[in-house]
Design a protein around this motif. Structure first.
Motif, PDB file in Angstrom:
ATOM      1  N   GLY A 173       0.771  -1.105  -0.073  1.00  0.00           N
ATOM      2  CA  GLY A 173      -0.141  -0.077   0.057  1.00  0.00           C
ATOM      3  C   GLY A 173       0.708   1.418   0.319  1.00  0.00           C
ATOM      4  N   LEU A 174       2.003   1.217   0.816  1.00  0.00           N
ATOM      5  CA  LEU A 174       2.757   2.431   0.820  1.00  0.00           C
ATOM      6  C   LEU A 174       3.487   2.702  -0.415  1.00  0.00           C
ATOM      7  CD1 LEU A 174       4.309   2.252   4.478  1.00  0.00           C
ATOM      8  CD2 LEU A 174       2.503   3.945   3.665  1.00  0.00           C
ATOM      9  N   ALA A 175       3.911   1.461  -0.980  1.00  0.00           N
ATOM     10  CA  ALA A 175       4.761   1.464  -2.126  1.00  0.00           C
ATOM     11  C   ALA A 175       3.788   2.095  -3.548  1.00  0.00           C
ATOM     12  CB  ALA A 175       5.298   0.196  -2.622  1.00  0.00           C
ATOM     13  N   ALA A 176       2.534   1.810  -3.381  1.00  0.00           N
ATOM     14  CA  ALA A 176       1.709   2.260  -4.315  1.00  0.00           C
ATOM     15  C   ALA A 176       1.399   3.812  -4.126  1.00  0.00           C
ATOM     16  CB  ALA A 176       0.375   1.326  -4.456  1.00  0.00           C
TER      17      ALA A 176
ATOM     18  N   ALA B 179      -7.965   4.846  -2.348  1.00  0.00           N
ATOM     19  CA  ALA B 179      -8.127   3.458  -3.075  1.00  0.00           C
ATOM     20  C   ALA B 179      -6.892   2.806  -3.121  1.00  0.00           C
ATOM     21  CB  ALA B 179      -8.915   3.762  -4.246  1.00  0.00           C
ATOM     22  N   VAL B 180      -5.835   3.558  -3.608  1.00  0.00           N
ATOM     23  CA  VAL B 180      -4.560   2.906  -4.236  1.00  0.00           C
ATOM     24  C   VAL B 180      -3.972   1.903  -2.643  1.00  0.00           C
ATOM     25  CG1 VAL B 180      -2.812   4.702  -3.500  1.00  0.00           C
ATOM     26  CG2 VAL B 180      -2.580   2.950  -5.591  1.00  0.00           C
ATOM     27  N   PHE B 181      -4.088   2.486  -1.514  1.00  0.00           N
ATOM     28  CA  PHE B 181      -3.523   1.780  -0.502  1.00  0.00           C
ATOM     29  C   PHE B 181      -4.097   0.316  -0.290  1.00  0.00           C
ATOM     30  CE2 PHE B 181      -2.724   0.528   3.639  1.00  0.00           C
ATOM     31  CZ  PHE B 181      -1.366   0.844   4.045  1.00  0.00           C
ATOM     32  N   PRO B 182      -5.483   0.448   0.012  1.00  0.00           N
ATOM     33  CA  PRO B 182      -6.168  -0.874   0.214  1.00  0.00           C
ATOM     34  C   PRO B 182      -6.036  -2.105  -1.291  1.00  0.00           C
ATOM     35  CG  PRO B 182      -7.844   0.729   0.136  1.00  0.00           C
ATOM     36  CD  PRO B 182      -6.387   1.397   0.101  1.00  0.00           C
ATOM     37  N   TYR B 183      -6.174  -0.955  -2.715  1.00  0.00           N
ATOM     38  CA  TYR B 183      -6.003  -1.901  -3.695  1.00  0.00           C
ATOM     39  C   TYR B 183      -4.673  -2.482  -3.852  1.00  0.00           C
ATOM     40  CZ  TYR B 183      -5.047  -2.926  -8.552  1.00  0.00           C
ATOM     41  OH  TYR B 183      -4.580  -3.151  -9.905  1.00  0.00           O
ATOM     42  N   ALA B 184      -3.494  -1.827  -3.667  1.00  0.00           N
ATOM     43  CA  ALA B 184      -2.455  -2.482  -3.844  1.00  0.00           C
ATOM     44  C   ALA B 184      -1.732  -3.270  -2.562  1.00  0.00           C
ATOM     45  CB  ALA B 184      -1.081  -1.395  -4.030  1.00  0.00           C
ATOM     46  N   GLY B 185      -2.325  -2.967  -1.516  1.00  0.00           N
ATOM     47  CA  GLY B 185      -1.967  -3.698  -0.202  1.00  0.00           C
ATOM     48  C   GLY B 185      -2.904  -5.058  -0.314  1.00  0.00           C
ATOM     49  N   LEU B 186      -4.092  -5.110  -0.784  1.00  0.00           N
ATOM     50  CA  LEU B 186      -4.619  -6.183  -1.012  1.00  0.00           C
ATOM     51  C   LEU B 186      -4.157  -7.194  -2.257  1.00  0.00           C
ATOM     52  CD1 LEU B 186      -8.320  -5.124  -0.481  1.00  0.00           C
ATOM     53  CD2 LEU B 186      -7.127  -6.648   0.988  1.00  0.00           C
ATOM     54  N   GLN B 187      -3.733  -6.503  -3.340  1.00  0.00           N
ATOM     55  CA  GLN B 187      -3.123  -7.203  -4.366  1.00  0.00           C
ATOM     56  C   GLN B 187      -1.726  -7.965  -3.955  1.00  0.00           C
ATOM     57  OE1 GLN B 187      -1.668  -4.626  -7.699  1.00  0.00           O
ATOM     58  NE2 GLN B 187      -2.150  -6.202  -9.219  1.00  0.00           N
TER      59      GLN B 187
END
Length: 286
Positions: free
Chosen positions: A126-129, A184-192
């Motif tokens: 999430g942080l990276a995204a 959105a991107v933190f949960p999106y990338a984190g979940l990915q």
């Protein structure tokens, strides 16, 4: 996309190698899926319902929209905005993969947590995204504007688009939609990253088996599908905000919405956003 693995020091990628790999992967993927991305953006920006039985807007379905775009704008329309899209993919992949490798390595060396656990992958991913999103947001806005415009074109090329937007709308226009995207991107990338790690462990090949790309493809596809489905409404908000001030070029596609209306929607959905983020955190913690 596995992050820092202390158990494979000989084959571990450095942050720079991860950046190159992420850029190359993003470049190839973007070229292959660009037609679907153009269709997705057109659907997201159409206010009228997408329905073949009760048609209200210009686009009524996947095949009808494909035929319509091809007949009106030509086959090359499916690659509109491909240059900023490729720059976006290369930069985003480089920043995200390099940040993820750096963060997971830092977690392993500076804390007592295992860098290969799903929870660590969720937070670091999430942080990276988020860092990649902030860095690449202007390219994302340009890509959306190019994919959204029909014929005749408002922007002739990348230079014309940058200069026109800079003069008429100001510097901040390149960061339209950043707020919902960061949400959105933190949960999106984190979940990915989280689901990729889970699927990778479930589909791990036997110790003596060769390491093929099949399991990685399945894990990446499944993780991307789940995470994108859960966070898709925020991507819709972002696209609507990115074309704020661009309504005149969208008029012949149907109704257009103002950025103010999108902000009102976001404000009314603040509680939903907070609950969703809490759900993601609780899910990983559990």
């Amino acid at each position: 996309m596995v992050g820092y693995d202390p158990g494979s020091q000989g084959a571990a990628l450095s942050s720079s190698e991860a950046a190159v790999a992420g850029s190359a992967a993003g470049m190839v993927t973007r070229a292959l899926v660009s037609p679907f991305d153009v269709l997705k953006i057109r659907f997201q920006l159409q206010i009228e319902r997408l329905s073949s039985r009760r048609p209200e807007g210009k686009y009524r379905g996947l095949f009808q929209a494909s035929r319509c775009i091809r007949s009106e704008e030509g086959l090359s329309a499916f690659w509109k905005g491909h240059i900023p899209a490729q720059l976006l993919s290369i930069c985003y992949g480089a920043v995200q993969f390099a940040s993820f490798e750096f963060l997971t390595e830092m977690v392993h060396k500076s804390t007592s947590y295992d860098s290969q656990t799903s929870g660590v992958h969720f937070v670091c991913g999430g942080l990276a995204a988020c860092s990649a999103t902030v860095f690449c947001q202007p390219l994302d806005t340009l890509r959306t504007r190019f994919a959204a415009q029909g014929e005749p074109k408002v922007y002739r090329n990348l230079r014309h688009a940058v200069s026109t937007m800079w003069r008429s709308e100001g510097t901040l226009t390149f960061y339209r939609g950043l707020s919902p995207m960061l949400v959105a991107v933190f949960p999106y990338a984190g979940l990915q990253f989280f689901f990729y790690n889970v699927f990778k462990k479930l589909l791990a090949p036997p110790p003596k088996a060769g390491n093929s790309g099949g399991p990685s493809l399945i894990c990446g596809s499944g993780a991307g599908m789940i995470s994108k489905t859960l966070t898709y409404p925020f991507d819709l908000f972002k696209k609507r905000l990115q074309v704020g001030g661009f309504e005149a070029a969208r008029a012949h596609f149907g109704q257009v919405s103002s950025s103010t209306a999108c902000f009102i929607v976001l404000e009314n959905r603040a509680e939903m956003i907070a609950q969703f983020c809490f759900f993601c955190y609780s899910f990983v913690s559990f």
